[in-house]
Design a protein around this motif. Structure first.
Motif, PDB file in Angstrom:
ATOM      1  N   SER A 105     -46.576  11.376   6.331  1.00 55.15           N
ATOM      2  CA  SER A 105     -45.615  11.878   7.310  1.00 55.15           C
ATOM      3  C   SER A 105     -46.316  12.242   8.597  1.00 55.15           C
ATOM      4  CB  SER A 105     -44.865  13.099   6.755  1.00 55.15           C
ATOM      5  OG  SER A 105     -44.035  12.716   5.687  1.00 55.15           O
ATOM      6  N   THR A 128     -37.874   8.361   5.782  1.00 57.28           N
ATOM      7  CA  THR A 128     -38.092   6.945   6.084  1.00 57.28           C
ATOM      8  C   THR A 128     -38.574   6.158   4.869  1.00 57.28           C
ATOM      9  OG1 THR A 128     -40.333   7.435   6.832  1.00 57.28           O
ATOM     10  CG2 THR A 128     -38.603   7.393   8.497  1.00 57.28           C
ATOM     11  N   THR A 136     -46.826   9.360  10.914  1.00 55.74           N
ATOM     12  CA  THR A 136     -45.648   8.858  11.620  1.00 55.74           C
ATOM     13  C   THR A 136     -45.207   9.800  12.719  1.00 55.74           C
ATOM     14  OG1 THR A 136     -44.074   9.885  10.085  1.00 55.74           O
ATOM     15  CG2 THR A 136     -44.837   7.669   9.542  1.00 55.74           C
ATOM     16  N   HIS A 137     -45.833  10.952  12.836  1.00 52.25           N
ATOM     17  CA  HIS A 137     -45.440  11.923  13.874  1.00 52.25           C
ATOM     18  C   HIS A 137     -46.177  11.691  15.164  1.00 52.25           C
ATOM     19  CE1 HIS A 137     -44.135  14.939  10.566  1.00 52.25           C
ATOM     20  NE2 HIS A 137     -43.265  13.989  10.758  1.00 52.25           N
ATOM     21  N   SER A 159     -36.254  12.712   9.662  1.00 50.99           N
ATOM     22  CA  SER A 159     -35.464  11.867   8.769  1.00 50.99           C
ATOM     23  C   SER A 159     -36.366  11.224   7.717  1.00 50.99           C
ATOM     24  CB  SER A 159     -34.712  10.793   9.557  1.00 50.99           C
ATOM     25  OG  SER A 159     -35.627   9.915  10.175  1.00 50.99           O
ATOM     26  N   ILE A 204     -40.958  10.803   2.392  1.00 49.86           N
ATOM     27  CA  ILE A 204     -41.855  10.714   3.544  1.00 49.86           C
ATOM     28  C   ILE A 204     -40.955  10.762   4.766  1.00 49.86           C
ATOM     29  CG2 ILE A 204     -43.520   9.282   4.780  1.00 49.86           C
ATOM     30  CD1 ILE A 204     -44.246   8.082   2.028  1.00 49.86           C
ATOM     31  N   THR A 205     -41.251  11.668   5.684  1.00 50.43           N
ATOM     32  CA  THR A 205     -40.374  11.877   6.831  1.00 50.43           C
ATOM     33  C   THR A 205     -41.002  11.364   8.127  1.00 50.43           C
ATOM     34  OG1 THR A 205     -41.255  14.101   7.152  1.00 50.43           O
ATOM     35  CG2 THR A 205     -39.279  13.898   5.800  1.00 50.43           C
ATOM     36  N   SER A 206     -40.139  11.067   9.086  1.00 46.75           N
ATOM     37  CA  SER A 206     -40.573  10.643  10.415  1.00 46.75           C
ATOM     38  C   SER A 206     -40.695  11.865  11.310  1.00 46.75           C
ATOM     39  CB  SER A 206     -39.583   9.647  11.004  1.00 46.75           C
ATOM     40  OG  SER A 206     -38.356  10.290  11.246  1.00 46.75           O
ATOM     41  N   ALA A 207     -41.069  11.637  12.553  1.00 48.41           N
ATOM     42  CA  ALA A 207     -41.248  12.729  13.513  1.00 48.41           C
ATOM     43  C   ALA A 207     -39.969  13.531  13.721  1.00 48.41           C
ATOM     44  CB  ALA A 207     -41.734  12.174  14.840  1.00 48.41           C
ATOM     45  N   ASN A 208     -38.808  12.879  13.605  1.00 51.44           N
ATOM     46  CA  ASN A 208     -37.548  13.602  13.808  1.00 51.44           C
ATOM     47  C   ASN A 208     -37.013  14.240  12.525  1.00 51.44           C
ATOM     48  OD1 ASN A 208     -36.440  11.507  12.378  1.00 51.44           O
ATOM     49  ND2 ASN A 208     -35.204  10.702  14.074  1.00 51.44           N
TER      50      ASN A 208
END
Length: 59
Positions: A55, A22, A58-59, A20, A14-18
């Motif tokens: 994801s 998380t 979180t964006h 990475s 699961i990725t964050s807005a940048n």
């Protein structure tokens, strides 16, 4: 079955807005009851969809 004999698992990030990572979603099953093909063909698409939805939150 790298961590424990008889355990088979699959995970997706699961990725964050940048971009990475998380967190991750994981499913673990008894290897003798669930073939690898079921994990990749049936479970993986569900995990990927869930990870994409999380994801996006979180964006």
């Amino acid at each position: 079955q790298e961590l424990e004999i008889g355990l088979r698992s699959i995970a997706v990030p699961i990725t964050s807005a940048n971009g990475s990572v998380t967190a991750a979603l994981n499913v673990g099953v008894q290897a003798g009851h669930v073939p690898l093909s079921e994990l990749t063909e049936r479970i993986l698409p569900i995990l990927l969809e869930g990870a994409q939805e999380l994801s996006l939150l979180t964006h």
